[in-house]
Design an enzyme around this catalytic site. Structure first.
Site: not given
Ligand code: ADP
Length: 483
Positions: A156-157, A181-183, A233-234, A255-256, A289
């Site tokens: 989402w960032n 995409p992120a929710s 993402g994370s 890209e973590l 990040c």
């Molecule tokens: P942030 O901490 O930046 O929200 P996340 O890693 O939680 O980072 O989210 C990044 C993306 O990964 C988002 O699109 C999120 O919906 C998705 N995501 C989160 N959990 C899962 C999962 N278990 N499997 C696949 N995608 C995921």
């Protein structure tokens, strides 16, 4: 939403060239982080809709890969132009769902288009190789081919750039994409899909699916048709996706998380270091990040840096990103706000002093004051964990060796920054930092022409530059005999 082109605000997913709802009819609400009020909803899709999208992408693959790079480039350029034509509306959508100031949203969309422009050209240069064979009647030929259907999971960032940075090279070399995409920020992605449809990507080449992250992620990673996962993402979620992808041995780009050190040496230009630190730390309210997470300042220039830095932080105007005077928006949600407050409290309890900020902004909601902590000790959580918020912890150091050890003392290795003038020191420190990105005398190293990516637990693969193409290509060796 006040948009000139209202068709950009879509509350449906784009699958196989059709706009669809979820099979269950369920939706996910999307809130504006500045006001915490609902701005709309998107389909809550799961594995079944994802499978449909993957099949549509696979059906489109042969024709898409058999087009010439130039034909694909023409469509990518059309998409690029349409994004620029609609930049005001796209920025508005982004600010409303993500919170960043309008100027930052526009900057992000502009940056996103540079990836499309770059790869529309660079994908024409997917060269092979002819290697001299040790046998006289043989030739070794190496060609590169698109890997196949790509699953792209984005955060989402940066709701727009993270999509174009993955999709432009993938589409350019002939891979169809299924994007999740992120929710929190699905509308920027769906608006890009509206424009991709207009640009003329064939049905199934460009798909966006919103909904349950677990279900969509599992289908994308375990479905054998998908040949490549690109995730931003994370680190925590990245590790889950890596495990899931192992069941079908997929190619992966990750890209973590990061935990960027920002070092100011005693020979640095302090004013430039302050400007660099403001950009690196407070862009997107500290939610990138590559944000500076630990500022190490040499003892000889510590007081001067701190004073000048705090004076600049005091000028940051926090507010709703739609207001033109705002230079820093809200955090994405309450969970993020609580984490930021916890890091600040913990740092103070372990010896840090609050130089400015340190608590929730008077606007309430998700707004946090830009914060500087001095005299931070290595006992503080913030020394080891990514904060993802507008907090700058400052540490004092006295030697190059000491600060290099401190900077490298983390499992992360994405971006690092330092300010110095001595050429010998610059080379030595740049080579010693265990990071994928070393930014010398600037707080903003990102652009389409660079290989962006991390080492250690910050990830795998590179995005941007000619290296970014390799992540979507397979190498094939053709053994030619009987010549
Ligand atoms: P942030 O901490 O930046 O929200 P996340 O890693 O939680 O980072 O989210 C990044 C993306 O990964 C988002 O699109 C999120 O919906 C998705 N995501 C989160 N959990 C899962 C999962 N278990 N499997 C696949 N995608 C995921």
């Amino acid at each position: 939403m006040e948009l000139k082109n209202k068709s950009l605000f879509r509350q449906e997913c784009f699958v196989g060239g059709e706009w669809i709802k979820s099979i269950s009819g369920e939706t996910i609400d999307v809130d504006n982080p500045a006001t915490q009020s609902s701005i709309g909803n998107v389909p809550k899709c799961g594995s079944s809709e994802t499978e449909t999208a993957i099949n549509a992408a696979n059906d489109a693959f042969q024709d898409w890969k058999n087009k010439t790079a130039k034909e694909r480039s023409i469509i990518l350029k059309k998409w690029h132009d349409l994004i620029l034509e609609n930049i005001e509306d796209l920025a508005h959508i982004m600010t409303v769902e993500q919170g960043k100031p309008l100027a930052e949203s526009k900057g992000e969309i502009l940056m996103g288009t540079t990836y499309i422009e770059f790869y529309a050209e660079e994908a024409k240069r997917v060269y092979g190789d002819i290697i001299p064979d040790p046998l006289p009647d043989r030739r070794i030929v190496v060609i590169k081919q698109p890997v196949g259907v790509v699953g792209a999971i984005t955060p989402w960032n940066f709701p727009s750039t993270m999509i174009t940075r993955k999709c432009a090279p993938a589409l350019g070399v002939g891979c169809p994409v299924v994007i999740k995409p992120a929710s929190q920020t699905p509308f920027s992605a769906l608006a890009l899909a509206v424009l991709a449809e207009q640009a003329g990507f064939p049905k199934g080449v460009f798909n966006v699916i919103t909904g349950s992250a677990n279900e969509i992620g599992k289908e994308l990673t375990e479905n054998p048709i998908v040949k490549k996962i690109s995730f931003t993402g994370s680190t925590e979620v990245g590790k889950i996706l890596l495990k899931q992808s192992s069941s079908t041995v997929k190619k992966v780009s990750m890209e973590l998380g990061g935990h960027a050190p920002f070092i100011v040496f005693d020979d640095a230009n302090i004013d430039e270091a302050v400007t660099g630190a403001i950009t690196s730390k407070f862009r997107n309210s500290g939610q990138t990040c590559i944000c500076a997470n630990r500022l190490f300042v040499h003892e000889k220039v510590y007081d001067e840096f701190l004073e000048k830095f705090v004076a600049e932080v005091a000028k940051i105007k926090v507010g709703n990103g739609l207001e033109s005077s705002t230079s820093s928006g809200p955090l994405i949600d309450q969970f993020s706000l609580e984490k930021v407050q916890d890091h600040v409290n913990d740092a103070v309890n372990t010896g840090a002093k609050i130089a400015i900020g340190g608590d929730i902004h008077s606007l309430g909601g998700n707004f946090y004051k830009p914060t500087v902590l001095s005299h931070v000790t290595t006992k503080a959580k913030i020394t080891y964990e990514e904060t993802f918020g507008p907090v700058a912890p400052i540490y004092k150091f006295s030697s190059d060796e000491e600060v290099i050890n401190l900077a490298n003392d983390t499992p992360f290795g994405l971006a690092s920054y330092f300010f110095a003038r001595d050429i010998g020191r610059i080379w030595k420190v740049a080579e010693a930092l265990e990071y994928g990105i070393v930014s010398v005398n600037t707080g903003l190293p990102t652009k389409a022409e660079i290989p962006f990516g991390g080492v250690k637990e910050s990830g795998l693969g590179r995005e941007g530059s000619r290296y970014g193409l390799d992540d979507y290509l397979e190498i094939k060796y053709i053994s030619m005999a009987g010549i």
